[in-house]
Design a protein around this motif. Structure first.
Motif, PDB file in Angstrom:
ATOM      1  N   LYS A 192      -5.419 -36.544  -9.930  1.00  0.00           N
ATOM      2  CA  LYS A 192      -5.548 -37.763 -10.742  1.00  0.00           C
ATOM      3  C   LYS A 192      -4.166 -38.346 -11.046  1.00  0.00           C
ATOM      4  O   LYS A 192      -3.955 -39.563 -10.976  1.00  0.00           O
ATOM      5  N   ARG A 193      -3.211 -37.485 -11.377  1.00  0.00           N
ATOM      6  CA  ARG A 193      -1.832 -37.937 -11.651  1.00  0.00           C
ATOM      7  C   ARG A 193      -1.191 -38.521 -10.400  1.00  0.00           C
ATOM      8  O   ARG A 193      -0.494 -39.545 -10.471  1.00  0.00           O
ATOM      9  N   LEU A 194      -1.414 -37.867  -9.263  1.00  0.00           N
ATOM     10  CA  LEU A 194      -0.840 -38.355  -8.008  1.00  0.00           C
ATOM     11  C   LEU A 194      -1.411 -39.727  -7.649  1.00  0.00           C
ATOM     12  O   LEU A 194      -0.666 -40.647  -7.305  1.00  0.00           O
ATOM     13  N   ASP A 195      -2.720 -39.867  -7.724  1.00  0.00           N
ATOM     14  CA  ASP A 195      -3.352 -41.153  -7.411  1.00  0.00           C
ATOM     15  C   ASP A 195      -2.825 -42.251  -8.320  1.00  0.00           C
ATOM     16  O   ASP A 195      -2.602 -43.389  -7.877  1.00  0.00           O
ATOM     17  N   LYS A 196      -2.614 -41.885  -9.581  1.00  0.00           N
ATOM     18  CA  LYS A 196      -2.152 -42.894 -10.535  1.00  0.00           C
ATOM     19  C   LYS A 196      -0.739 -43.347 -10.225  1.00  0.00           C
ATOM     20  O   LYS A 196      -0.439 -44.554 -10.221  1.00  0.00           O
ATOM     21  N   VAL A 197       0.162 -42.410  -9.960  1.00  0.00           N
ATOM     22  CA  VAL A 197       1.550 -42.796  -9.711  1.00  0.00           C
ATOM     23  C   VAL A 197       1.666 -43.621  -8.432  1.00  0.00           C
ATOM     24  O   VAL A 197       2.420 -44.603  -8.374  1.00  0.00           O
ATOM     25  N   LEU A 198       0.897 -43.274  -7.399  1.00  0.00           N
ATOM     26  CA  LEU A 198       0.923 -44.068  -6.165  1.00  0.00           C
ATOM     27  C   LEU A 198       0.341 -45.456  -6.403  1.00  0.00           C
ATOM     28  O   LEU A 198       0.857 -46.465  -5.882  1.00  0.00           O
ATOM     29  N   SER A 199      -0.705 -45.514  -7.200  1.00  0.00           N
ATOM     30  CA  SER A 199      -1.325 -46.805  -7.515  1.00  0.00           C
ATOM     31  C   SER A 199      -0.369 -47.700  -8.289  1.00  0.00           C
ATOM     32  O   SER A 199      -0.258 -48.904  -8.014  1.00  0.00           O
ATOM     33  N   VAL A 200       0.337 -47.131  -9.249  1.00  0.00           N
ATOM     34  CA  VAL A 200       1.279 -47.922 -10.057  1.00  0.00           C
ATOM     35  C   VAL A 200       2.436 -48.426  -9.198  1.00  0.00           C
ATOM     36  O   VAL A 200       2.869 -49.580  -9.332  1.00  0.00           O
TER      37      VAL A 200
END
Length: 600
Positions: free
Chosen positions: A352-360
């Motif tokens: 979830k953290r990885l997806d978020k940082v890539l999305s941002v």
């Protein structure tokens, strides 16, 4: 002067007699001490006073005190301190006072006197020293630290919050815009309130009813600190970081919840659109209590952390819509990176953290507000995750916004070189078009490094020739050195000599360029002195007036080389003395003498 010196020496006699009587000094030591003190007294009573004389005298007396202390411990003698130590301490104070009257602006001298007073617990004397020091140019910015030092001493050592408060108020009259003064004054009032609260609690616990007059409620509740804070944000207006510093200080005390809430409300009202405000409000959600956990399993804890982080993300999402700036995106991305780098065994949370940082990162890039400082981290993250194709796509799409930023171009090029992408040459062409020629040296070095590792010799030499045509001296000089090294590495001595010969009239040069060619010649099994002379003469033509060491190396070569001629050194020496100027002549003469004697 002699009368003053004699009077000072006579004043010492009682303490010296006591020292001898109790066995802390021998007769011979007393006579030696009197001789030394007489010399020191004469120095501090001259017409032309010297600060070093006072410092030496003070240090001598301090060392004498330490000697007495050690001998007391050894002999187990603890009496007569008033007649011995206190007399010496008072004399040191007098020396400090005389020195500081003469050299009022010597900060180190003031600090030495303060340190001495603290060591000997001279509280009354130290108050006078602080007062005298602060009376000298009290409005100078450099004295703010002394105001704070004096106030802290009154608060922590003398336990006088009233005196500390007066000092802070005086300091603020001279420095009404000092952030540090307001912060320390605010901290002091909270410390005082905490102290009063603890005293009151102890009395109540002992069954004693504390008097209202002794423990005013406005102080107990920290109202004075609130007044300091309000005055501070009015005087130093528009600084969100300064404003937030009061919350950081207040959070250290467990009775300031209402004050913390007020500071946050003021921060939101006065700095609504500031990135620091949004960042603070978002991160604060991490500390906001969630619903009580029904179970203490790792999964439940991970779910709780996820909910907290989602609340943080929601605040950031609102921020980038309300205030779409680079600063806001930087705070958002930095937060996401920090959370992603935190270790966790929960794979769901990590994903979830990885997806978020890539999305941002993607969203910031799409809005053209991705800070350049974070661009390199994005590329590195993609590569580490094994997504090299996307990293290349990001470079290609973002290159149009790099402009003249050398660091952005270099980061992108280094990544493509690491990935051995086919787009490296094209990106180099774009970079040289966008970056001003005066800033292109890092790009040229990178480009030459790339060519050396991937292209054939002919293509690389063509690139070197192109780089040498640049009109920027810094580029031309550095490329010549690199070109010579590359020629020797790929084609040996003959190639290097050919390159050197082709460049020896192509100014500007560096001394290192000639020294490198000299070193290459000396590396050959049968180096020729004739060639070395040629290189030295060409180097001296360019740098003979500024480099004494070059002449010395030439002379040493004539002495030591099998084909050298020692009779030439006299002529070289004469030319050096005629050519060099200023300090270089002195350096040449001194080192030439050492060279002759074999000590160089």
């Amino acid at each position: 002067m002699a009368e003053f010196v004699q009077r000072q020496l006579e004043e010492r006699l009682p303490e010296l007699e006591q020292l001898e009587r109790v066995g802390l000094l021998s007769g011979e030591e007393t006579r030696a001490l009197m001789r030394k003190v007489t010399a020191l007294e004469h120095k501090v009573h001259r017409r032309a006073l010297n600060k070093e004389s006072f410092i030496s005298y003070i240090q001598y007396e301090i060392n004498f005190l330490e000697l007495i202390k050690r001998r007391r411990v050894r002999l187990g003698y603890t009496f007569k301190k008033e007649e011995i130590e206190y007399a010496i301490v008072n004399r040191i104070h007098r020396l400090f006072r005389r020195a500081l009257t003469k050299w009022k602006g010597d900060i180190q001298l003031w600090l030495s006197h303060i340190a001495f007073c603290k060591k000997w617990n001279a509280k009354v004397k130290l108050s006078k020293v602080f007062s005298a020091m602060l009376a000298i140019h009290p409005d100078k910015p450099g004295k703010i630290a002394f105001w704070i030092m004096a106030a802290k001493w009154e608060m922590e050592d003398r336990l006088s919050s009233e005196n500390a408060r007066h000092l802070f108020l005086r300091a603020l009259r001279f420095h009404p815009d000092s952030e540090k003064l307001y912060q320390e004054y605010f901290r002091m009032e909270l410390m005082h309130a905490e102290k009063i609260r603890k005293e009151k609690q102890l009395l109540e616990a002992a069954g004693v009813d504390p008097a209202e007059a002794e423990y005013p409620m406005e102080i107990v509740r920290g109202e004075l600190a609130r007044v300091v804070y309000k005055n501070a944000i009015q005087k130093v207006f528009g600084n969100a970081e300064f404003h937030l510093s009061f919350w950081t200080i207040a959070a250290l005390f467990d009775f300031t919840q209402d004050l913390q809430k007020e500071i946050v409300e003021d921060l939101q009202a006065l700095h609504t659109n500031h990135a620091l405000t949004w960042d603070f409000m978002a991160r604060r959600e991490l500390d906001t209590e969630s619903q009580p956990l029904t179970e203490c399993s790792k999964q439940a804890k991970a779910s709780d952390i996820t909910r907290r982080e989602e609340r943080c993300w929601a605040v950031y999402e609102e921020a980038v819509v309300t205030v779409p700036t680079e600063a806001i995106w930087k705070c958002y991305i930095t937060f996401c990176l920090e959370r992603f780098k935190r270790k966790t065994n929960n794979e769901v949370l990590r994903k979830k953290r990885l997806d978020k940082v890539l999305s941002v990162f993607d969203k910031a890039s799409e809005s053209s507000l991705l800070p350049q400082a974070l661009y390199k981290q994005w590329l590195r993250l993609l590569v580490d995750l094994g997504n090299a194709e996307k990293a290349v796509r990001v470079v290609k799409s973002a290159s149009g916004s790099f402009g003249p930023s050398v660091e952005m171009w270099r980061s992108s090029l280094e990544l493509l070189m690491e990935l051995q992408s086919m787009n490296v040459s094209q990106l180099f062409q774009e970079a040289f078009q966008q970056v001003p020629p005066k800033d292109c040296l890092p790009l040229w070095l990178l480009c030459l490094e790339w060519s050396e590792s991937t292209s054939n010799v002919k293509e690389t030499e063509t690139l070197y020739q192109r780089a040498l045509q640049t009109p920027i001296p810094a580029v031309s000089i550095t490329v010549k050195e690199k070109y010579l090294d590359w020629a020797f590495k790929t084609g040996g001595y003959k190639k290097a000599r050919k390159v050197f010969t082709s460049l020896r009239e192509n100014r500007p040069f560096s001394l290192e360029f000639f020294k490198r060619m000299i070193a290459i010649e000396k590396e050959q099994e049968c180096s020729k002195m004739q060639c070395l002379r040629e290189y030295y003469e060409q180097a001296l033509r360019e740098f003979g007036s500024t480099s004494a060491d070059l002449w010395l190396e030439y002379i040493e070569e004539e002495w030591n080389h099998p084909q050298g001629k020692a009779e030439y050194t006299g002529q070289i020496h004469w030319r050096a003395m005629k050519t060099l100027g200023g300090l270089q002549v002195e350096r040449f003469v001194s080192r030439y003498t050492l060279l002759q004697t074999g000590h160089l």
